[in-house]
Write a protein that holds these residues in place. Structure first.
Motif, PDB file in Angstrom:
ATOM      1  N   ASP A  42      -6.537  -3.216   8.885  1.00 24.83           N
ATOM      2  CA  ASP A  42      -6.074  -2.986   7.517  1.00 24.83           C
ATOM      3  C   ASP A  42      -5.259  -4.171   7.010  1.00 24.83           C
ATOM      4  O   ASP A  42      -5.346  -4.529   5.836  1.00 24.83           O
ATOM      5  CB  ASP A  42      -5.231  -1.710   7.442  1.00 24.83           C
ATOM      6  CG  ASP A  42      -6.068  -0.440   7.534  1.00 24.83           C
ATOM      7  OD1 ASP A  42      -7.317  -0.524   7.518  1.00 24.83           O
ATOM      8  OD2 ASP A  42      -5.459   0.649   7.617  1.00 24.83           O
ATOM      9  N   ALA A  46      -6.263  -6.181   3.686  1.00 28.17           N
ATOM     10  CA  ALA A  46      -5.283  -6.300   2.603  1.00 28.17           C
ATOM     11  C   ALA A  46      -5.042  -7.766   2.245  1.00 28.17           C
ATOM     12  O   ALA A  46      -4.894  -8.104   1.070  1.00 28.17           O
ATOM     13  CB  ALA A  46      -3.974  -5.618   3.003  1.00 28.17           C
ATOM     14  N   PHE A  56      -3.441  -0.946   0.135  1.00 32.34           N
ATOM     15  CA  PHE A  56      -4.810  -0.935   0.642  1.00 32.34           C
ATOM     16  C   PHE A  56      -5.109   0.401   1.322  1.00 32.34           C
ATOM     17  O   PHE A  56      -6.161   1.006   1.078  1.00 32.34           O
ATOM     18  CB  PHE A  56      -5.052  -2.089   1.619  1.00 32.34           C
ATOM     19  CG  PHE A  56      -6.393  -2.012   2.283  1.00 32.34           C
ATOM     20  CD1 PHE A  56      -7.552  -2.341   1.587  1.00 32.34           C
ATOM     21  CD2 PHE A  56      -6.514  -1.570   3.590  1.00 32.34           C
ATOM     22  CE1 PHE A  56      -8.802  -2.227   2.183  1.00 32.34           C
ATOM     23  CE2 PHE A  56      -7.749  -1.461   4.199  1.00 32.34           C
ATOM     24  CZ  PHE A  56      -8.893  -1.794   3.489  1.00 32.34           C
ATOM     25  N   TRP A  59      -5.531   3.079  -1.289  1.00 29.35           N
ATOM     26  CA  TRP A  59      -6.819   2.935  -1.975  1.00 29.35           C
ATOM     27  C   TRP A  59      -7.964   3.362  -1.066  1.00 29.35           C
ATOM     28  O   TRP A  59      -8.919   3.977  -1.519  1.00 29.35           O
ATOM     29  CB  TRP A  59      -7.020   1.497  -2.420  1.00 29.35           C
ATOM     30  CG  TRP A  59      -6.268   1.096  -3.655  1.00 29.35           C
ATOM     31  CD1 TRP A  59      -5.148   1.681  -4.172  1.00 29.35           C
ATOM     32  CD2 TRP A  59      -6.579   0.018  -4.519  1.00 29.35           C
ATOM     33  NE1 TRP A  59      -4.742   1.023  -5.298  1.00 29.35           N
ATOM     34  CE2 TRP A  59      -5.604  -0.009  -5.534  1.00 29.35           C
ATOM     35  CE3 TRP A  59      -7.578  -0.953  -4.523  1.00 29.35           C
ATOM     36  CZ2 TRP A  59      -5.621  -0.950  -6.554  1.00 29.35           C
ATOM     37  CZ3 TRP A  59      -7.587  -1.900  -5.534  1.00 29.35           C
ATOM     38  CH2 TRP A  59      -6.620  -1.889  -6.550  1.00 29.35           C
ATOM     39  N   LYS A  60      -7.852   3.017   0.186  1.00 31.79           N
ATOM     40  CA  LYS A  60      -8.896   3.382   1.150  1.00 31.79           C
ATOM     41  C   LYS A  60      -9.008   4.903   1.256  1.00 31.79           C
ATOM     42  O   LYS A  60     -10.116   5.445   1.332  1.00 31.79           O
ATOM     43  CB  LYS A  60      -8.573   2.763   2.514  1.00 31.79           C
ATOM     44  CG  LYS A  60      -9.691   2.861   3.517  1.00 31.79           C
ATOM     45  CD  LYS A  60      -9.467   1.977   4.733  1.00 31.79           C
ATOM     46  CE  LYS A  60      -8.511   2.564   5.705  1.00 31.79           C
ATOM     47  NZ  LYS A  60      -8.505   1.886   7.015  1.00 31.79           N
TER      48      LYS A  60
END
Length: 137
Positions: A42, A46, A56, A59-60
């Motif tokens: 991640d 990002a 991130f 949003w994921k």
């Protein structure tokens, strides 16, 4: 105070249509799949998208918020890299692995190392290299 007016020097016929937020959201979802194939953390994802890792992850999990012009450019270039690798390598796994392999074109660094520089131009550098390799110029 003078208001500056944006001057468009590109003729209308040659201007790209802007990517809509709905299209950018779809590209973001595709990028999530690509990040999985590239085995990115991640933190790395990002960095590529120039956003805090907390954003991130949100949003994921929940879907993207408003994607900036820079974010849309990053996503577009990442998809261009994916497309070029799919053209160059007939076996998808070789293309996914190429991202992490040292390359003399990048002074022995991998494409991922270059892109993790964090600038949009770092991602564009990898895309330009691949486009030239596949004869896309």
């Amino acid at each position: 105070m003078l208001a500056l007016e944006r001057v468009n020097t590109v003729p209308e016929a040659f201007r790209a249509d802007p990517v809509t937020q709905d299209e950018a959201a779809a590209i973001f979802r595709a990028a999530l799949n690509l990040f999985g194939k590239w085995e990115l953390t991640d933190d790395q994802a990002a960095t590529l998208l120039d956003m805090p890792v907390r954003s991130f992850r949100r949003w994921k999990a929940e879907g993207p918020g408003r994607i900036s012009r820079d974010g849309r450019a990053r996503l577009s270039n990442l998809m261009g890299i994916h497309k070029a690798l799919r053209i160059i390598f007939t076996e998808p796994q070789r293309g996914y692995a190429w991202i992490r392999t040292g390359n003399s074109a990048f002074a022995g660094a991998s494409a991922l190392d270059v892109m993790l520089g964090g600038e949009l131009t770092d991602i564009m550098r990898v895309r330009r290299y691949l486009d030239a390799e596949r004869g896309g110029w």
